[in-house]
Design an enzyme around this catalytic site. Sequence first.
Site, mmCIF file in Angstrom:
data_model
loop_
_atom_site.group_PDB
_atom_site.id
_atom_site.type_symbol
_atom_site.label_atom_id
_atom_site.label_comp_id
_atom_site.label_asym_id
_atom_site.label_seq_id
_atom_site.Cartn_x
_atom_site.Cartn_y
_atom_site.Cartn_z
ATOM 1 N N HIS A 29 -27.604 3.674 -25.908
ATOM 2 C CA HIS A 29 -26.856 3.308 -24.701
ATOM 3 C C HIS A 29 -25.419 2.963 -25.062
ATOM 4 O O HIS A 29 -25.111 1.811 -25.362
ATOM 5 C CB HIS A 29 -27.539 2.113 -24.036
ATOM 6 C CG HIS A 29 -28.983 2.370 -23.718
ATOM 7 N ND1 HIS A 29 -29.977 2.300 -24.675
ATOM 8 C CD2 HIS A 29 -29.594 2.700 -22.553
ATOM 9 C CE1 HIS A 29 -31.145 2.585 -24.099
ATOM 10 N NE2 HIS A 29 -30.937 2.828 -22.818
ATOM 11 N N HIS A 69 -30.549 -3.185 -23.749
ATOM 12 C CA HIS A 69 -30.243 -1.787 -24.093
ATOM 13 C C HIS A 69 -28.851 -1.666 -24.693
ATOM 14 O O HIS A 69 -28.563 -0.717 -25.410
ATOM 15 C CB HIS A 69 -30.391 -0.869 -22.868
ATOM 16 C CG HIS A 69 -29.561 -1.279 -21.683
ATOM 17 N ND1 HIS A 69 -30.021 -2.196 -20.751
ATOM 18 C CD2 HIS A 69 -28.326 -0.930 -21.269
ATOM 19 C CE1 HIS A 69 -29.096 -2.378 -19.818
ATOM 20 N NE2 HIS A 69 -28.052 -1.624 -20.113
ATOM 21 N N PRO A 131 -36.996 -5.757 -21.889
ATOM 22 C CA PRO A 131 -37.541 -5.840 -20.538
ATOM 23 C C PRO A 131 -36.539 -6.636 -19.686
ATOM 24 O O PRO A 131 -36.327 -7.824 -19.927
ATOM 25 C CB PRO A 131 -38.856 -6.608 -20.729
ATOM 26 C CG PRO A 131 -39.149 -6.538 -22.209
ATOM 27 C CD PRO A 131 -37.812 -6.492 -22.869
ATOM 28 N N ASN A 201 -21.099 -3.489 -12.865
ATOM 29 C CA ASN A 201 -20.500 -2.149 -13.045
ATOM 30 C C ASN A 201 -20.970 -1.148 -11.997
ATOM 31 O O ASN A 201 -20.591 0.025 -12.033
ATOM 32 C CB ASN A 201 -20.764 -1.629 -14.466
ATOM 33 C CG ASN A 201 -22.246 -1.392 -14.731
ATOM 34 O OD1 ASN A 201 -23.089 -1.491 -13.827
ATOM 35 N ND2 ASN A 201 -22.577 -1.071 -15.968
ATOM 36 N N HIS A 277 -24.829 5.453 -19.313
ATOM 37 C CA HIS A 277 -25.788 4.372 -19.574
ATOM 38 C C HIS A 277 -26.658 4.670 -20.789
ATOM 39 O O HIS A 277 -26.728 3.867 -21.699
ATOM 40 C CB HIS A 277 -26.666 4.133 -18.337
ATOM 41 C CG HIS A 277 -27.918 3.359 -18.638
ATOM 42 N ND1 HIS A 277 -27.963 1.992 -18.614
ATOM 43 C CD2 HIS A 277 -29.167 3.778 -19.006
ATOM 44 C CE1 HIS A 277 -29.183 1.591 -18.951
ATOM 45 N NE2 HIS A 277 -29.927 2.655 -19.187
ATOM 46 N N ARG A 373 -60.856 -28.106 -18.031
ATOM 47 C CA ARG A 373 -59.507 -28.567 -17.684
ATOM 48 C C ARG A 373 -59.385 -30.079 -17.843
ATOM 49 O O ARG A 373 -58.351 -30.604 -18.219
ATOM 50 C CB ARG A 373 -59.149 -28.149 -16.258
ATOM 51 C CG ARG A 373 -60.124 -28.638 -15.213
ATOM 52 C CD ARG A 373 -59.681 -28.250 -13.805
ATOM 53 N NE ARG A 373 -60.700 -28.595 -12.835
ATOM 54 C CZ ARG A 373 -60.457 -28.812 -11.547
ATOM 55 N NH1 ARG A 373 -59.224 -28.707 -11.085
ATOM 56 N NH2 ARG A 373 -61.427 -29.103 -10.731
ATOM 57 N N SER A 400 -54.235 -29.740 -10.649
ATOM 58 C CA SER A 400 -55.433 -28.921 -10.746
ATOM 59 C C SER A 400 -55.660 -28.439 -12.183
ATOM 60 O O SER A 400 -56.793 -28.400 -12.669
ATOM 61 C CB SER A 400 -55.268 -27.738 -9.796
ATOM 62 O OG SER A 400 -56.477 -27.120 -9.569
ATOM 63 N N GLU A 429 -44.386 -18.478 -11.931
ATOM 64 C CA GLU A 429 -45.143 -18.302 -13.171
ATOM 65 C C GLU A 429 -44.380 -17.481 -14.205
ATOM 66 O O GLU A 429 -44.440 -17.754 -15.405
ATOM 67 C CB GLU A 429 -46.494 -17.625 -12.885
ATOM 68 C CG GLU A 429 -47.444 -18.460 -12.035
ATOM 69 C CD GLU A 429 -47.146 -18.374 -10.541
ATOM 70 O OE1 GLU A 429 -46.283 -17.558 -10.136
ATOM 71 O OE2 GLU A 429 -47.778 -19.123 -9.760
ATOM 72 N N HIS A 490 -58.911 -15.028 -6.498
ATOM 73 C CA HIS A 490 -58.706 -16.109 -7.459
ATOM 74 C C HIS A 490 -59.642 -16.035 -8.665
ATOM 75 O O HIS A 490 -59.605 -16.916 -9.507
ATOM 76 C CB HIS A 490 -58.881 -17.469 -6.762
ATOM 77 C CG HIS A 490 -57.695 -17.860 -5.935
ATOM 78 N ND1 HIS A 490 -57.175 -17.038 -4.951
ATOM 79 C CD2 HIS A 490 -56.909 -18.967 -5.961
ATOM 80 C CE1 HIS A 490 -56.133 -17.635 -4.399
ATOM 81 N NE2 HIS A 490 -55.946 -18.806 -4.999
#
Length: 685
Positions: A29, A69, A131, A201, A277, A373, A400, A429, A490
Amino acid sequence: MTNEQLDQLSINTIRTLSMDAVQQAKSGHPGTPMALAPLVYTIWNRVMRFDPQDPIWPNRDRFVLSNGHASMLLWSVLHLIGTRAVNADYERLGQPSVSLDAIRHFRQLDSKAPGHPEYHWVSGVETTTGPLGQGVATSVGMAIAEKWLANRYNRPAFEIFDYDIYAVCGDGCMMEGVASEAASLAGHLGLDNLCWVYDNNHITIEGNTRLAFTEDIAARFLGYGWNVLRIGDANDIDRIEHALGIFRETNGRPTFIILDSHIGYGSPHKQDRPEAHGEPLGDEEIRLTKRSYGWPEDAKFLVPDGVREHFAAGVGTRGAEARRHWTELFTAYRAKHPELATEIDLMQRRELPAGWDHNLPVFPADPKGVAGREASGKVLNVLAQNIPWLLGGSADLGPSNKTTLTYEGAGDFQADSPGGKNLHFGIREHAMAATVNGLSLSKLRAFGATFFIFSDYARPAIRLSALMELPTIFIFTHEAMGDGEDGPTHQPVEQLVSLRAMPGLVTLRPADANEVVDAFRYVMQLRHQPAVLALSRQPLPTLDRSKYASARGVAQGAYVLADSPGARPEVILIASGSEVSLVVQAHETLRAEGIRSRVVSMPSWEIFDHQTQEYRDSVLPPDVKARVAVEQASTLGWERYVGTSGRVIGMNTFGASAPLKELQRKFGFEPDQVVAAAKDLLGRT
Ligand SMILES: Cc1ncc(C[n+]2csc(CCOP(=O)(O)OP(=O)(O)O)c2C)c(N)n1
Ligand SMILES: [Mg+2]
């Protein structure tokens, strides 16, 4: 040469090294390094406190290339400033981190200039990126870590931690949801040590951003509570330096700098085009571009005289001076605050303090038992008191997940209480897991928590944890069908096997409260591997360890929990988590009927697979072919332990909404069904 000419020469060196390396590799790149060379030059050579001689000096400023990249930006600059390599034992080596030869072998096997920035592989890389969105999200964890470290360790006249975090990102990062989650959290926490520079860009792979990305990004970041600045010309290094100065003076909010740039800057035919790119420019275009820079057209991988010296006079001198000052300060600090200094030393090497496992609970035998738990919450509260730098939190499920640290003084981490050990990630998350990575990269021992089913929302960052070999901890509760009535949305099915498939990650699904203790005991001692703890919502019987084997067997991944006296077993029952006490019941029935069975508790495939052949054969004798595995999760992979003639009682469909007892009956998780499978295998129906 004037300083201005040297600035320009240095910037063009980054550009041309990037163009040449991509051309040589025939892939990569080039366009973004060409556009952002002035930015990266300014951050590194004018602003950052980073000593190339010691890229792991604890108080260095951090640089994150979220648009991974554009890795040639990082390889060029790490090379030009003369960054030295560090090995896995944190020893400083003499050799360069990224040599010119590595750049010539950009993207080739074993080169220290791989396709994307890889932490652990190249010294000076603060986090693995590629990523899109992960780098910026991880930088939020780094910023939280700096705040926490400064709060705990700084003392009057001892500013041990006062570093900043710079992250560079592009359109892709800004489109990814994880960046939004993380930016929202950073704004809420008022992380004024954090600066993101957005490469505006207007180009992504498919073309102009008008195809898919037309929001008002300045308004968006203002909405998050960030300080938003704009620079209209990516080549104006004085303006860039000025904006970075404003960032450093801003209190109470993170800074977002929108930088208008031209991808492929200087290329007569490729500038502002998507082809810049991800494709080499081509030899002829490279010549024309070099001409536009006033560069020798045929020179390749050229580092002109004066460039290395210019970096040495900038970041080199500033970094060395900052580190020298810090080292002196830390020597005096060590004399005055020896315990705190020792903590910092231990943390840097990812070691645990003496007495880290004091007072861990021992759970008495109890047929009604304790939820996974619940046991985890008790253990975590002990560990967090023994290990000052163990901290973390949940994505709004703390009560929980039982991950809330409730002992006196644990506190909540907020903008005005940066010493708190309970992080409130909100219902984010993905950003939580990336933040945990950022905390871990900053050498804190960090955990994140949610329901196991939502590990899917965190998975890309867990994967990077594994790739980076970080000892992060993910506490996932409601690990099977135990929350019955919530139904299939769930109830995890494929999550366990999919995480088991992740190289380097250790998964543990403990069978009872004492296995939970030993799972934590194992996990805490990991220095280079992330771990996932899959814990039950419902109480699991606490096994009588005077009758059955000790839970210390968890450290081997699998162990013989119950056996038949005398000769070798006829059938082996293998299970993890809540199914262990189920197969123990089946085992007792079989025994009563004169069938010699063995129960193997197998909380962790990965740990078991790393034991000696001898040990593994002692647990699963190769000549005992009648084997039944029971696990309330996808059956995929259990053939590895039961062989082709064994049985797997597991899930091949999604679950259902019903009380747990009914689900156990419907899906075959009852002792009788295990007994029947065992007898069937033995031909004893
Ligand atoms: C999560 C993720 N999705 C897709 C990609 C593939 N990809 C790499 S770069 C890119 C386009 C990025 O555009 P932008 O961030 O604007 O980068 P620029 O070309 O402007 O440097 C894509 C889709 C990726 N690396 N990560
Ligand atoms: Mg772009």
